[in-house]
Design a protein around this motif. Sequence first.
Motif, mmCIF file in Angstrom:
data_model
loop_
_atom_site.group_PDB
_atom_site.id
_atom_site.type_symbol
_atom_site.label_atom_id
_atom_site.label_comp_id
_atom_site.label_asym_id
_atom_site.label_seq_id
_atom_site.Cartn_x
_atom_site.Cartn_y
_atom_site.Cartn_z
ATOM 1 N N ALA A 12 -1.109 53.967 48.440
ATOM 2 C CA ALA A 12 0.330 54.261 48.414
ATOM 3 C C ALA A 12 1.002 53.811 47.126
ATOM 4 C CB ALA A 12 1.014 53.612 49.607
ATOM 5 N N LEU A 16 5.038 52.026 48.435
ATOM 6 C CA LEU A 16 5.175 50.944 49.404
ATOM 7 C C LEU A 16 6.289 49.992 49.008
ATOM 8 C CD1 LEU A 16 1.659 49.782 50.635
ATOM 9 C CD2 LEU A 16 3.587 50.563 52.008
ATOM 10 N N HIS A 20 9.592 49.195 51.162
ATOM 11 C CA HIS A 20 9.961 47.823 51.478
ATOM 12 C C HIS A 20 11.402 47.523 51.067
ATOM 13 C CE1 HIS A 20 10.245 43.484 50.410
ATOM 14 N NE2 HIS A 20 9.603 43.309 51.541
ATOM 15 N N VAL A 59 -0.060 44.093 54.769
ATOM 16 C CA VAL A 59 -0.241 45.358 54.079
ATOM 17 C C VAL A 59 -1.360 45.260 53.039
ATOM 18 C CG1 VAL A 59 0.853 46.991 52.497
ATOM 19 C CG2 VAL A 59 2.113 46.156 54.494
ATOM 20 N N ARG A 210 1.199 61.454 51.880
ATOM 21 C CA ARG A 210 2.252 60.572 52.354
ATOM 22 C C ARG A 210 3.453 61.390 52.800
ATOM 23 N NH1 ARG A 210 0.182 58.471 47.786
ATOM 24 N NH2 ARG A 210 1.941 58.637 46.368
#
Length: 263
Positions: A12, A16, A20, A59, A210
């Motif tokens: 990713a 990511l 976040h 993660v 994604r």
Amino acid sequence: MTDRPRAVAAAAGEDLRTFHDLGRIHRDGWGIAAWQGDEPTVVRDPGPVMQSTRFWPMVDALVTDQAMFHLRLASEGLAVTTENCHPFRAGNVCFAHNGQFDKSPAIVAEASATSSYRPRGTTDSELYFALILGHHERGADWPEAIMAAARTIIDLVPQGRVWALDCLLGTPEALYAFSLAFPEQVPDKPEGYFDLHFLSTEDEGGRSLRISSQGPESPEWTLLTQRTVLRIERSTLTLSTTPWQRPRRARSRLEFASQRSYP
């Protein structure tokens, strides 16, 4: 999703971090579902992700070919609890919703009457999941079950009280994404707030796909057409779509009005 199990953080990349950082606004909990074989593991936390000491370690250690992430912005009046965090799980199926609709008594009764799944929390989102599961239990495939649940909500919730029904549904075989929003009902939200986009990439580690809400700025992302279910087959990442179809029964006034909103 990836074409083989691999480190999520590597697959990713910066997406990511972007996800976040949405936690500055979506402060009412976070959750992750990740599949190992046919079985998902779900972790949910009602605290702000920006203050979490376990999000990044989890993660960074996560290796899978299918995962689902969610940051919650609680609807007014709904409790911030673990039970109300997404993704929700029923067996090996997981679900996350980006949107809102009123929990009308008719919807609560319909979910209870048509599904064996019993919500643990108090959200509209978990009722949506129950309706999807109920239609699937009665023989609908997953794309039709998602759209049938959306039609039920539109039909039974008072007009103007459905904001968006965007969702992700993960199964051992595939990941499904559905886009349906009524932006005219939420003029305080920025344009594209409820849009879903997807992106296919390939690097030395393999191929990945994604799906994201909140409107990625990169033009490389593809907008998921409204009233469409996108299916991504596990392992092969083969894409297929199912468009919104008229139900066999006569449409209600509310459903007809909503269908006119997006020709």
